[in-house]
Design a protein around this motif. Structure first.
Motif, mmCIF file in Angstrom:
data_model
loop_
_atom_site.group_PDB
_atom_site.id
_atom_site.type_symbol
_atom_site.label_atom_id
_atom_site.label_comp_id
_atom_site.label_asym_id
_atom_site.label_seq_id
_atom_site.Cartn_x
_atom_site.Cartn_y
_atom_site.Cartn_z
ATOM 1 N N CYS A 289 -3.570 17.103 -60.536
ATOM 2 C CA CYS A 289 -4.416 18.090 -59.855
ATOM 3 C C CYS A 289 -3.533 19.287 -59.529
ATOM 4 O O CYS A 289 -2.374 19.328 -59.929
ATOM 5 N N CYS B 5 -3.831 13.143 -50.850
ATOM 6 C CA CYS B 5 -3.551 14.326 -51.664
ATOM 7 C C CYS B 5 -4.418 15.486 -51.175
ATOM 8 O O CYS B 5 -5.603 15.303 -50.901
ATOM 9 N N CYS C 186 -5.794 17.770 -52.645
ATOM 10 C CA CYS C 186 -6.898 18.169 -53.518
ATOM 11 C C CYS C 186 -8.189 17.453 -53.133
ATOM 12 O O CYS C 186 -9.258 17.812 -53.606
ATOM 13 N N HIS D 19 -3.389 11.480 -60.787
ATOM 14 C CA HIS D 19 -4.447 10.615 -60.250
ATOM 15 C C HIS D 19 -4.943 9.706 -61.373
ATOM 16 O O HIS D 19 -5.331 10.181 -62.445
HETATM 17 ZN ZN LIG Z 1 -4.578 15.569 -55.993
#
Ligand SMILES: [Zn+2]
Lengths: 142, 437
Positions: free
Chosen positions: B252, B314, B316, B259
């Protein structure tokens, strides 16, 4: 006052020198002087040519690595001790000579190409001894 | 704040308990499926004394036997097939350079699942239907081209199925079509970057904004150098033909680990010597189970890739576990004069010292001693008319290699393009010792 020398980096393999000379010949470039330094792996061709800019683009076009270095060109007197005299002048001012090579012209004059760290100092010393120096325009005209 | 973009938000940001529930449901079905339909698995499970009913959820997965590449070779060509061939729509295959090739089969469901995984990767790299996605991975039996091509279609990008090679045409399409996303191997991305620079295109002239690079190991330094020459953000992607292809995991915008698409692939890290599962964060061998593939499902497949997993949150917003870039493949590791050497270490030293990542390692055995040579290409700026300067550079590079590896190679600096380079995967290592054995 110095003249420009062309260096080419090549793999130390048969046929590599011819690749370079063929390329220059195809571009109508005249080689005035040539010296080769080599190790087991690679070679460095050092050339004085009549049209260095054209030579650089021709070689780069074929993917060669090239470099331009300012070197000193001077006339070698045609008498015993001519070379020794120049070497002595340079060592007297304490400048280290990296390498040198000589060449002849059609008029049978001999010239010396000298690679040093300090071009200005060496030129001044040679001029003071009335040793004639080459200019870029001389190289084209030789 | 910019809104986060996902391809399948609900799945990609699913809470862990929910992921586990999905995985449990799928593994129970999958184990039943392979036990009933694949004799090879049934024999392995019977041998270990495991019955399908012993697997009640994902937490029971460690009861299952491992499979490895040698199982796939033994079962070649149809021994691992869980569906009749009439239900399969495609095959892909590994290059088979180290023995018999591995052939993987796909039903339409398997293709859709794989394309979806790649679509998630493309969106994570900033892709949308407004992008022009240039696929410069090879097409054919190799999974790179087909996988990203399928993903790009799902996202709705204008897709350029270039395949690999023909660099002039690649450059022309990037510039003329205004390609914004490039998918290829990292070594080819580096080569394209060099070629574009040679043609006078700097990072600001190149329309690309992102690259998705995988199918071979690359280093953080190589990422920086590709990002700088192409003016893009470079994303890593991971996958194996055995599992489907690229898109098993992907990076990401954080660019810190990939991931894993955990709703389709369950990952474990094990001690490669004992097979014991290792706790989160420890380095070990990566093992994958394909939870819902139909034609060619693999249970506890040993990848031989060494890496670590993390469940750290994370930024993201994706909740799926992240894997580190593989630190090495047990197959890639060379033992030279008793020292473990990975090509990735050599690449890191080269980029650190200002060299291009164009190199080749040559290992041989002469009079019972290993020889270790590295050919490296010199750049025009590094060239000197003095032999001593180049000899000094070689010496300095040998020193840097020795302090990284604990063993000193012979370094040979060579003109550009003298290191043999393929336009797909780079041939980094020539181990001549294998020819003598
Ligand atoms: Zn991520």
């Amino acid at each position: 006052m110095s003249i420009r020398q062309l260096s080419v980096f090549v793999q130390n393999e048969a046929g590599k020198l011819q690749e370079i000379t063929d390329c220059l010949y195809a571009s109508n470039i005249d080689i005035r002087a040539l010296s080769v330094a080599e190790t087991q792996d690679f070679g460095i061709f050092r050339l004085i040519v009549d049209d260095i800019d054209k030579a650089v683009s021709a070689l780069q076009e074929e993917g060669h690595i090239v470099k331009i270095t300012d070197v000193i060109g001077c006339k070698l007197e045609d008498r015993p001790g001519g070379l020794a005299r120049i070497v002595k002048v340079i060592s007297a001012i304490g400048v280290n000579m990296e390498y040198m090579y000589a060449f002849l012209t059609k008029s049978d004059s001999a010239y010396l190409v000298i690679r040093v760290e300090d071009n200005d100092a060496v030129e001044a010393a040679l001029r003071a001894r009335d040793i004639p120096l080459l200019e870029e325009s001389d190289v084209t005209a030789l | 704040m910019e809104e986060k973009r996902y391809y399948q938000k609900e799945i990609e940001t699913m809470p862990l308990e929910e992921i586990r529930r999905v995985q449990s449901e799928k593994i129970v079905k999958q184990v039943r499926n392979v036990y009933d339909n694949v004799k090879y698995y049934r024999d392995l499970m019977d041998e270990k004394g495991v019955k399908p009913e012993d697997i009640k959820g994902i937490e029971d997965i460690h009861k299952l036997p491992f499979v490895s590449k040698s199982d796939l070779r033994e079962a070649y060509p149809f021994g691992m097939l869980a569906r009749p061939l009439s239900e399969c729509v495609r095959i892909h295959s590994t290059s088979g350079t180290t023995g018999k090739r591995v052939v993987a089969y796909y039903t339409q469901h398997d293709i859709d699942l794989w394309d979806e995984c790649c679509a998630r990767a493309i969106v994570a790299a900033g892709g949308s239907k407004d992008d022009v996605c240039q696929i410069s991975y090879g097409f054919g039996l190799f999974t790179g081209g087909a996988g990203l091509n399928g993903g790009s279609h799902k996202v709705g990008c204008l897709t350029l199925p270039m395949s690999s090679g023909n660099t002039d045409r690649q450059m022309q399409f990037i510039m003329d079509m205004g390609a914004t996303i490039l998918c290829c191997t990292p070594s080819y991305a580096a080569y394209l970057g060099e070629s574009l620079a040679e043609n006078g295109y700097g990072p600001e002239d190149i329309p690309l904004k992102a690259g998705i690079f995988g199918a071979e190991p690359w280093t953080e330094e190589m990422r920086q150098s590709i990002q700088n020459t192409l003016g893009i953000k470079a994303y890593d992607i991971y996958g194996l033909t055995e599992l489907s292809g690229p898109g098993v995991s992907y990076e990401c915008e954080e660019q810190r680990g990939m991931h894993i698409n955990e709703d389709h692939f369950y990952a474990e890290i094990i001690n490669p010597d004992t097979g014991e599962p290792l706790p989160e964060g420890e380095i070990g061998e990566l093992v994958f189970t394909s939870l819902d593939k139909e034609a060619f499902p693999l249970l506890r497949y040993r990848t031989r890739d060494l890496c670590r997993l993390t469940r750290e949150k994370c930024s993201c917003g994706r909740t799926h576990v992240r894997m580190s870039k593989p630190l090495g493949r047990s197959d890639d590791m060379m033992i030279i004069r008793g020292v473990n050497v990975f090509p990735s270490q050599i690449e890191a030293v080269l980029l650190n010292e200002g060299y291009t990542p164009n190199y080749q390692i040559i290992v041989d055995r002469v009079n019972n001693t290993d020889t270790f040579d590295i050919n490296v290409e010199l750049t025009p700026d590094q060239f000197s008319d003095r032999v001593k300067d180049i000899a000094d550079m070689e010496k300095k590079l040998v020193g840097a290699m020795r302090s990284m590896l604990g063993i000193g190679p012979k370094v040979h600096l060579l003109p550009p393009k003298s290191v043999v380079r393929s336009e797909g995967k780079a041939v980094r290592v020539i181990d001549k010792r294998k020819l003598h054995d």
